[in-house]
Design a protein around this motif. Structure first.
Motif, PDB file in Angstrom:
ATOM      1  N   LYS A 249       0.856  -1.192   0.000  1.00 17.39           N
ATOM      2  CA  LYS A 249       0.000   0.000   0.000  1.00 17.39           C
ATOM      3  C   LYS A 249       0.893   1.244   0.000  1.00 17.39           C
ATOM      4  O   LYS A 249       1.727   1.406   0.891  1.00 17.39           O
ATOM      5  N   ILE A 250       0.679   2.105  -0.996  1.00 16.09           N
ATOM      6  CA  ILE A 250       1.505   3.312  -1.167  1.00 16.09           C
ATOM      7  C   ILE A 250       0.600   4.538  -1.130  1.00 16.09           C
ATOM      8  O   ILE A 250      -0.451   4.555  -1.775  1.00 16.09           O
ATOM      9  N   CYS A 251       1.011   5.561  -0.403  1.00 15.47           N
ATOM     10  CA  CYS A 251       0.155   6.744  -0.244  1.00 15.47           C
ATOM     11  C   CYS A 251       0.937   8.041  -0.388  1.00 15.47           C
ATOM     12  O   CYS A 251       2.087   8.135   0.036  1.00 15.47           O
ATOM     13  N   ASP A 252       0.285   9.042  -0.980  1.00 16.22           N
ATOM     14  CA  ASP A 252       0.774  10.427  -0.965  1.00 16.22           C
ATOM     15  C   ASP A 252      -0.275  11.256  -0.223  1.00 16.22           C
ATOM     16  O   ASP A 252      -1.395  11.423  -0.707  1.00 16.22           O
TER      17      ASP A 252
ATOM     18  N   LEU B 211      -2.469   1.930  -4.683  1.00 17.22           N
ATOM     19  CA  LEU B 211      -2.208   3.374  -4.581  1.00 17.22           C
ATOM     20  C   LEU B 211      -3.311   4.115  -3.842  1.00 17.22           C
ATOM     21  O   LEU B 211      -4.504   3.864  -4.060  1.00 17.22           O
ATOM     22  N   TYR B 212      -2.895   5.039  -2.980  1.00 16.11           N
ATOM     23  CA  TYR B 212      -3.827   5.863  -2.193  1.00 16.11           C
ATOM     24  C   TYR B 212      -3.332   7.302  -2.210  1.00 16.11           C
ATOM     25  O   TYR B 212      -2.120   7.538  -2.218  1.00 16.11           O
ATOM     26  N   GLY B 213      -4.273   8.237  -2.177  1.00 11.04           N
ATOM     27  CA  GLY B 213      -3.876   9.641  -2.137  1.00 11.04           C
ATOM     28  C   GLY B 213      -4.923  10.483  -1.448  1.00 11.04           C
ATOM     29  O   GLY B 213      -6.119  10.170  -1.483  1.00 11.04           O
ATOM     30  N   VAL B 214      -4.467  11.549  -0.795  1.00  9.11           N
ATOM     31  CA  VAL B 214      -5.370  12.484  -0.110  1.00  9.11           C
ATOM     32  C   VAL B 214      -4.922  13.905  -0.446  1.00  9.11           C
ATOM     33  O   VAL B 214      -3.719  14.178  -0.524  1.00  9.11           O
ATOM     34  N   ASP B 215      -5.876  14.792  -0.649  1.00  6.53           N
ATOM     35  CA  ASP B 215      -5.567  16.214  -0.800  1.00  6.53           C
ATOM     36  C   ASP B 215      -6.756  17.016  -0.306  1.00  6.53           C
ATOM     37  O   ASP B 215      -7.908  16.594  -0.456  1.00  6.53           O
ATOM     38  N   LYS B 216      -6.475  18.170   0.313  1.00  6.25           N
ATOM     39  CA  LYS B 216      -7.583  18.974   0.848  1.00  6.25           C
ATOM     40  C   LYS B 216      -8.345  19.703  -0.256  1.00  6.25           C
ATOM     41  O   LYS B 216      -9.451  20.189  -0.042  1.00  6.25           O
ATOM     42  N   ASN B 217      -7.756  19.759  -1.454  1.00  2.11           N
ATOM     43  CA  ASN B 217      -8.368  20.463  -2.578  1.00  2.11           C
ATOM     44  C   ASN B 217      -9.075  19.457  -3.495  1.00  2.11           C
ATOM     45  O   ASN B 217      -8.422  18.605  -4.098  1.00  2.11           O
TER      46      ASN B 217
ATOM     47  N   LEU C 279      -7.620  15.934 -10.443  1.00  6.65           N
ATOM     48  CA  LEU C 279      -6.431  15.960 -11.307  1.00  6.65           C
ATOM     49  C   LEU C 279      -5.581  14.704 -11.123  1.00  6.65           C
ATOM     50  O   LEU C 279      -5.056  14.149 -12.092  1.00  6.65           O
ATOM     51  N   ALA C 280      -5.449  14.260  -9.875  1.00  5.54           N
ATOM     52  CA  ALA C 280      -4.654  13.049  -9.597  1.00  5.54           C
ATOM     53  C   ALA C 280      -5.297  11.835 -10.259  1.00  5.54           C
ATOM     54  O   ALA C 280      -4.602  10.999 -10.851  1.00  5.54           O
ATOM     55  N   LYS C 281      -6.626  11.744 -10.168  1.00  5.28           N
ATOM     56  CA  LYS C 281      -7.331  10.642 -10.838  1.00  5.28           C
ATOM     57  C   LYS C 281      -7.074  10.694 -12.339  1.00  5.28           C
ATOM     58  O   LYS C 281      -6.783   9.671 -12.975  1.00  5.28           O
ATOM     59  N   LEU C 282      -7.187  11.901 -12.895  1.00  3.56           N
ATOM     60  CA  LEU C 282      -6.973  12.082 -14.340  1.00  3.56           C
ATOM     61  C   LEU C 282      -5.560  11.647 -14.734  1.00  3.56           C
ATOM     62  O   LEU C 282      -5.374  10.949 -15.739  1.00  3.56           O
TER      63      LEU C 282
ATOM     64  N   ASP D 242     -11.967   5.879  -7.219  1.00  2.00           N
ATOM     65  CA  ASP D 242     -12.757   6.704  -6.296  1.00  2.00           C
ATOM     66  C   ASP D 242     -12.618   6.250  -4.837  1.00  2.00           C
ATOM     67  O   ASP D 242     -12.826   7.037  -3.918  1.00  2.00           O
ATOM     68  N   HIS D 243     -12.277   4.982  -4.629  1.00  2.00           N
ATOM     69  CA  HIS D 243     -12.151   4.454  -3.263  1.00  2.00           C
ATOM     70  C   HIS D 243     -10.827   4.845  -2.617  1.00  2.00           C
ATOM     71  O   HIS D 243     -10.684   4.794  -1.403  1.00  2.00           O
ATOM     72  N   SER D 244      -9.854   5.252  -3.431  1.00  2.00           N
ATOM     73  CA  SER D 244      -8.501   5.439  -2.895  1.00  2.00           C
ATOM     74  C   SER D 244      -7.944   6.843  -3.074  1.00  2.00           C
ATOM     75  O   SER D 244      -6.963   7.208  -2.429  1.00  2.00           O
ATOM     76  N   MET D 245      -8.535   7.656  -3.947  1.00  2.00           N
ATOM     77  CA  MET D 245      -8.130   9.054  -4.120  1.00  2.00           C
ATOM     78  C   MET D 245      -9.192   9.905  -3.439  1.00  2.00           C
ATOM     79  O   MET D 245     -10.315  10.034  -3.960  1.00  2.00           O
ATOM     80  N   ARG D 246      -8.874  10.469  -2.273  1.00  2.00           N
ATOM     81  CA  ARG D 246      -9.910  11.100  -1.446  1.00  2.00           C
ATOM     82  C   ARG D 246      -9.580  12.553  -1.129  1.00  2.00           C
ATOM     83  O   ARG D 246      -8.414  12.954  -1.127  1.00  2.00           O
ATOM     84  N   THR D 247     -10.637  13.305  -0.811  1.00  2.00           N
ATOM     85  CA  THR D 247     -10.470  14.714  -0.445  1.00  2.00           C
ATOM     86  C   THR D 247     -10.637  14.881   1.064  1.00  2.00           C
ATOM     87  O   THR D 247     -11.591  14.365   1.642  1.00  2.00           O
TER      88      THR D 247
END
Length: 422
Positions: A28-31, A83-89, A95-98, A115-120
């Motif tokens: 599991k990798i996250c930014d 892959l996992y990612g979080v951003d407050k914006n 953009l990350a999904k794209l 949608d399950h792993s790229m979250r705001t």
């Protein structure tokens, strides 16, 4: 490239000499501040390459779809499972999904489901399951509530839906996976609401006593509204508190990591998987300590200094990402971040690298002065930290050293010398 490479390589080394495809797809990798997703795209490429190699090493090469070559097929598998990612914006999340869609685009296949792993949400503001069950941001509060069993039951339901997404075939229809995620969202709503209400308590007042008074009131109202969903009066009061938190002039969307990514933090019956991510990478924002309150408000500043002690008033925002990232690594996990070159100085060191090393972290690679590419004349540091790993040697500016200290110097001294009384 090098940030991701040094973190992924170290984790693969921990897994063993010839990791199996199953082991690689279990990583599991996250930014936690993903922006447009550049680090995740690079992680997708590198882990995809490792997966492809493992298929051949273990003679497990799958039958490839007609519209995918081996490299693309490996990257699509990695994107959906690892892959996992979080951003407050929210725009950054899109953009990350794209970016990942473009990197894993196959002609006759649907987009990779992300949608399950790229979250705001705000990576630095959120609670553990234990804190939510105690209805308190204070880690020391051992009081559990009727919520504990409810949280466990709901998180298990969420996990079942998410597991079906993670295990889905490469050609699973997008609409089917979206439906699974909607199923996972429903039991999460109440838990998010309770977690956000606890955070709203903290942001409701400047002083500890006033906050505690609000906490007790909102705790009582939450219990009433959960036990009796027709109790509209209690619900209206909670909504008012949440609205103030979410929609105020400096609105905050908390991110409760253990709720949002339950499969990353759960431990299975045999205790094999648990406690967080294998790799955390990124380029978190830098912001001098004195400017945090200007940008985000005094209450936000108070949240950081109280929840990430011993961070002081001049601690740069990036140090809090180091702390959050290290907390969310599992044992033998690795973190690789770009940091402001003040990371080894004063309050920023004392609130970031120093407590990390004191709790078992090891800096296994550091590049102290790196000119950032592009127009901005910025000098940054590149730092890699392992959790619960043993190393024979570290690399400081490319040179082998026995140990790298919190000052980013060779040696064992992490703390400033204490002043002697006159």
């Amino acid at each position: 490239g090098p940030i991701v490479e040094a973190a992924v390589a170290q984790v693969l080394k921990q897994v063993g000499e010839n990791p199996t495809p199953k082991q690689i797809l279990g990583l599991k990798i996250c930014d936690p501040a993903m922006g447009s997703g550049a680090f995740l795209v690079e992680a997708c490429r590198q882990l995809g390459s490792a997966l492809s190699h493992a298929w051949h090493t273990h003679n497990e090469r799958p039958i490839l779809p007609l519209d995918e070559d081996e490299e693309l097929h490996a990257q699509r598998q990695v994107a959906q499972r690892c892959l996992y990612g979080v951003d407050k914006n929210p725009m950054a999340t899109d953009l990350a999904k794209l970016s990942l869609w473009l990197a894993t685009l196959a002609k006759d296949h649907p987009f990779t489901f992300l949608d399950h792993s790229m979250r705001t949400g705000d990576s630095l503001v959120g609670l553990t399951r234990k804190q939510i069950a105690a209805f308190n941001w204070d880690e020391g509060d051992e009081q559990q509530s009727f919520l504990e069993a409810e949280i466990r039951r709901r998180v298990e339901r969420v996990g079942q839906y998410r597991q079906r997404i993670l295990a889905a075939r490469d050609d699973a229809p997008y609409a089917q996976l979206k439906q699974e995620l909607e199923g996972a969202e429903e039991p999460l709503q109440l838990l998010r609401q309770v977690g956000d209400t606890v955070v709203a308590d903290f942001f409701s007042a400047d002083k500890a006593k006033a906050r505690e008074n609000v906490r007790l009131v909102l705790r009582h109202l939450s219990e009433l509204s959960i036990k009796d969903v027709t109790d509209l009066e209690s619900f209206a009061e909670i909504e008012k508190a949440l609205s103030k938190l979410h929609r105020g002039p400096k609105g905050i969307k908390p991110f409760h990591w253990e709720l949002e990514f339950p499969e990353v933090f759960r431990v299975n019956e045999r205790g094999e998987r648990g406690g967080g991510f294998d790799v955390i990478v990124g380029n978190p924002p830098f912001l001098g300590g004195t400017r945090i309150s200007e940008e985000f408000g005094m209450k936000y500043f108070a949240w950081l200094t109280e929840n990430y002690a011993p961070a002081g008033h001049l601690c740069d925002l990036v140090a809090y990402f180091f702390r959050r990232g290290f907390t969310h690594l599992r044992g033998s996990g690795c973190l690789g971040f770009v940091a402001t070159n003040t990371i080894a100085q004063g309050d920023t060191r004392e609130g970031g690298l120093q407590p990390i090393l004191a709790s078992g972290g090891v800096i296994y690679s550091a590049l102290r002065r790196l000119r950032w590419p592009g127009d901005a004349a910025v000098v940054v540091s590149r730092i890699h930290i392992g959790k619960g790993i043993t190393i024979d040697e570290a690399r400081l500016d490319g040179r082998k050293v026995k140990r790298i200290s919190a000052f980013l110097l060779k040696g064992n001294v992490d703390e400033s010398p204490k002043r002697l009384d006159d």
